[in-house]
Scaffold this active site. Structure first.
Site, mmCIF file in Angstrom:
data_model
loop_
_atom_site.group_PDB
_atom_site.id
_atom_site.type_symbol
_atom_site.label_atom_id
_atom_site.label_comp_id
_atom_site.label_asym_id
_atom_site.label_seq_id
_atom_site.Cartn_x
_atom_site.Cartn_y
_atom_site.Cartn_z
ATOM 1 N N GLU A 40 5.703 -6.208 5.571
ATOM 2 C CA GLU A 40 5.435 -5.970 4.146
ATOM 3 C C GLU A 40 6.782 -5.904 3.447
ATOM 4 O O GLU A 40 7.528 -4.941 3.607
ATOM 5 C CB GLU A 40 4.656 -4.653 3.975
ATOM 6 C CG GLU A 40 4.412 -4.291 2.520
ATOM 7 C CD GLU A 40 3.849 -2.867 2.355
ATOM 8 O OE1 GLU A 40 3.082 -2.401 3.228
ATOM 9 O OE2 GLU A 40 4.207 -2.220 1.352
ATOM 10 N N ARG A 44 10.930 -4.130 -4.324
ATOM 11 C CA ARG A 44 11.786 -3.075 -4.874
ATOM 12 C C ARG A 44 13.203 -3.569 -5.063
ATOM 13 O O ARG A 44 14.063 -2.831 -5.523
ATOM 14 C CB ARG A 44 11.817 -1.876 -3.916
ATOM 15 C CG ARG A 44 10.484 -1.214 -3.812
ATOM 16 C CD ARG A 44 10.535 -0.024 -2.897
ATOM 17 N NE ARG A 44 9.187 0.286 -2.473
ATOM 18 C CZ ARG A 44 8.874 1.176 -1.569
ATOM 19 N NH1 ARG A 44 9.825 1.862 -0.962
ATOM 20 N NH2 ARG A 44 7.626 1.381 -1.247
ATOM 21 N N LYS A 128 -4.337 2.018 1.522
ATOM 22 C CA LYS A 128 -3.075 2.639 1.921
ATOM 23 C C LYS A 128 -3.157 4.106 1.504
ATOM 24 O O LYS A 128 -3.473 4.406 0.351
ATOM 25 C CB LYS A 128 -1.935 1.924 1.185
ATOM 26 C CG LYS A 128 -0.583 2.603 1.270
ATOM 27 C CD LYS A 128 0.493 1.642 0.804
ATOM 28 C CE LYS A 128 1.799 2.366 0.519
ATOM 29 N NZ LYS A 128 2.966 1.507 0.746
HETATM 30 C C1 3PG Z 1 6.060 2.709 1.320
HETATM 31 O O1 3PG Z 1 6.162 2.287 0.194
HETATM 32 O O2 3PG Z 1 5.136 2.343 2.038
HETATM 33 C C2 3PG Z 1 6.985 3.783 1.751
HETATM 34 O O3 3PG Z 1 8.085 3.904 0.925
HETATM 35 C C3 3PG Z 1 7.410 3.755 3.179
HETATM 36 O O4 3PG Z 1 7.592 5.080 3.461
HETATM 37 P P1 3PG Z 1 8.628 5.574 4.552
HETATM 38 O O5 3PG Z 1 9.986 5.077 4.093
HETATM 39 O O6 3PG Z 1 8.526 7.073 4.520
HETATM 40 O O7 3PG Z 1 8.236 4.988 5.864
#
Ligand code: 3PG
Length: 212
Positions: A40, A44, A128
Site C-alpha cells: 500500500e 503522503r 481498515k
Molecule cells: C496507516 O496509515 O495505515 C498508518 O500510518 C500505519 O501505521 P503505523 O505506522 O503505526 O504502522
C-alpha cells in the site's frame, strides 16, 4: 478480486511512505523476496504516484494499492494509475462511489460502530480499523465482533500494529489481515535497507502463519 479476497490471501500489508520514486522498485523486490506480494503506497508524499507506476511496470508480481486516498484528486490519480485497490484512513462515500464505479476494490477506514454502519450502508464490509492501537486495539475489535461479525464485516487493523502485537490481532476471527509500516519504514527505505526489509517481511509472514 474483492477487497476481502485480497485481504484474506495476504495477512500482512506493508504501508509505505516513500520519498524517492527511485527506491520503489528495489523496495518492491525486497518485499517479494521476503514473500510479501502486496504493498500500500500512501499518497503522503510527492513521489507516491511515480512509485506506484514504477512498481506496476517493473514488478508485475506485486499487487499495488494506493493508500491515504483522501482528496478527489488523489482518487482520480489512483484510478488513472491502475491500482489494484485503494485504502483511506476514513469513510468518504464519494471516494467509495468512484472506486466502485471503476470496479476497483476499496477499503475505507473506521474507528466506531456508527462508521461501520455507514460503511455497511454503502456496501463495504472489508474495513481498515484505524488507528488501531489508539482506538482500543484488540479489546475494541473483540467488542465490535459481537454485533458485526455475523454481518460479514472484517477488519484490517492498522496504526500501531507491530511484530509484538500482530499475532494477537490476526488471531481474531474478525481480522482478515493487518497493515503497518514497520516492515519497511520511511527510514529503512531511505537507507536502502533492502535486506532488512526482506528479513522483516519474511519474519512477519512467519508470525502470521502462527495465527489460529
Ligand atoms: C496507516 O496509515 O495505515 C498508518 O500510518 C500505519 O501505521 P503505523 O505506522 O503505526 O504502522
Amino acid at each position: 478480486m474483492t477487497m476481502l479476497e485480497i485481504a484474506r490471501s495476504r495477512p500482512v500489508v506493508p504501508v509505505i511512505e516513500i520519498n524517492n520514486a527511485g527506491d520503489a522498485v528495489p523496495l518492491a523486490r525486497a518485499l517479494i523476496a521476503g514473500g510479501i506480494d502486496v504493498i500500500e503506497v500512501t499518497f503522503r508524499t510527492e513521489a507516491a504516484a511515480a512509485a506506484i507506476a514504477a512498481i506496476r511496470k517493473e514488478v508485475p508480481d506485486m499487487l499495488v494499492g494506493a493508500g491515504t486516498v483522501v482528496t478527489k484528486d488523489q482518487v482520480t490519480r489512483a484510478l488513472d494509475l491502475g491500482v489494484a485497490f485503494g485504502v483511506a484512513p476514513g469513510l468518504n462515500p464519494d471516494t467509495i462511489e468512484a472506486f466502485t464505479k471503476a470496479k476497483v476494490p476499496f477499503m475505507p477506514g473506521i474507528a466506531t460502530a456508527s462508521e461501520i454502519e455507514g460503511a455497511l450502508a454503502i456496501g463495504c464490509r472489508m474495513l481498515k480499523f484505524f488507528p488501531a492501537e489508539a482506538s482500543g486495539g484488540v479489546a475494541m475489535l473483540k467488542a465490535l465482533s459481537g454485533p458485526y461479525a455475523s454481518l460479514g464485516v472484517r477488519f484490517c487493523p492498522t496504526g500501531g500494529v507491530n511484530p509484538g502485537n500482530m499475532l494477537e490481532y490476526l488471531s481474531l476471527p474478525i481480522v482478515a489481515t493487518i497493515g503497518g509500516s514497520w516492515v519497511a519504514t520511511k527510514q529503512h527505505i531511505a537507507d536502502g535497507d533492502w535486506d532488512g526489509i526482506t528479513a522483516r517481511a519474511a519474519e512477519a509472514l512467519a508470525q502470521a502463519a502462527k495465527a489460529v
